[in-house]
Design an enzyme around this catalytic site. Structure first.
Site, PDB file in Angstrom:
ATOM      1  N   CYS A 127       0.819  -1.219   0.000  1.00 38.70           N
ATOM      2  CA  CYS A 127       0.000   0.000   0.000  1.00 38.70           C
ATOM      3  C   CYS A 127       0.851   1.266   0.000  1.00 38.70           C
ATOM      4  CB  CYS A 127      -1.002  -0.014   1.161  1.00 38.70           C
ATOM      5  SG  CYS A 127      -0.294  -0.135   2.813  1.00 38.70           S
ATOM      6  N   HIS A 193      -2.796   0.698   6.937  1.00 38.31           N
ATOM      7  CA  HIS A 193      -3.194   0.638   5.538  1.00 38.31           C
ATOM      8  C   HIS A 193      -3.570   2.037   5.060  1.00 38.31           C
ATOM      9  CE1 HIS A 193      -4.447  -1.160   1.823  1.00 38.31           C
ATOM     10  NE2 HIS A 193      -5.698  -0.757   1.951  1.00 38.31           N
ATOM     11  N   HIS A 205      -6.233   1.210  -3.847  1.00 38.57           N
ATOM     12  CA  HIS A 205      -5.409   0.704  -2.743  1.00 38.57           C
ATOM     13  C   HIS A 205      -4.783  -0.629  -3.114  1.00 38.57           C
ATOM     14  CE1 HIS A 205      -8.265  -2.314  -0.544  1.00 38.57           C
ATOM     15  NE2 HIS A 205      -8.550  -2.280  -1.824  1.00 38.57           N
TER      16      HIS A 205
END
Length: 236
Positions: A127, A193, A205
């Site tokens: 990420c 994240h 993402h």
């Protein structure tokens, strides 16, 4: 590449065979120098992990312009997908020498590839790697590298997002707009994240173990959002 430099690489590859050799080429003034590095991989016959201290030492001798490694006993010299992912991540050209054939090839980061559909490789294609590339490609903003090849968030002792987002130039915002970074806590005791908001309730993402994707910013992700931030260079 000059034959003298190739010969230096070849000698290192021969000395390390049947293990994969690795090293870097640095630009020092008007000279290019090959610097051998130690391969610390658990399986050095099939992969390489360059020793961090060797790389840092090489950086002190000049600008690193190419990463080199070898492919022992291959029928055809072709960069693997992992090679290409790591090359993309490094942002510089790579070179591979096969042995005992002695073939040599180079390849460059894929600058125009789609953000979606990328395989997950922790520490190289994750990420934060996607966040960094998006800001570099879309806005010319260089962010530092906080990706590491281990699950740093599981024990809650490291907090790479919470500790560093402000130092990277991000500011928390209340009204979300395209290009903002959504920071989330997913099955972890710390923020672990992040995604880019694209507008129209869609985010980009790269979730753990999955291909990178454009997905709806639905209730699941909303419930796990810690903050939404915008880089200071993008503030109106």
């Amino acid at each position: 590449m000059r034959e003298k430099l190739l010969n230096t690489i070849r000698k290192h590859v021969i000395a390390e065979y049947p293990k994969e050799a690795c090293g870097v080429i640095v630009q020092s003034g008007n000279k290019q120098i090959y610097i051998p590095c130690q391969n610390d991989a658990e399986d050095p016959l099939n992969t390489f992990v360059m020793r961090d201290s060797d790389y840092r030492s090489a950086e002190m001798q000049g600008e690193v312009i190419m990463i080199i490694h070898s492919h022992p006993d291959v029928p055809v010299l072709i960069p693997s997908e992992m090679d290409r992912i790591q090359c993309d991540y490094s942002g510089i050209e790579w070179g591979i020498m096969s042995w005992p054939d002695g073939d040599f090839c180079t390849f460059s980061p894929r600058a125009d590839r789609d953000y979606a559909g990328r395989p997950w490789v922790l520490g190289h294609a994750d990420c934060w790697s996607l966040i960094r590339e998006y800001h570099r490609r879309e806005h010319g903003i260089e962010l530092r590298n906080w990706s590491v090849p281990y699950e740093w968030w599981t024990a809650g002792k490291e907090s790479r997002y919470d500790d560093n987002w402000q130092a990277e130039g991000f500011i928390e915002v209340s009204e979300m707009q395209p290009g903002d970074m959504i920071m989330m806590k997913i099955a972890a005791p710390v923020t672990n994240h992040a995604a880019i908001y694209l507008g129209n309730n869609i985010m980009l993402h790269h979730n753990f173990g999955n291909l990178s994707a454009r997905v709806p910013y639905g209730q699941y992700f909303r419930d796990r959002t810690v903050r939404v931030v915008r880089h200071k260079d993008l503030l109106c």
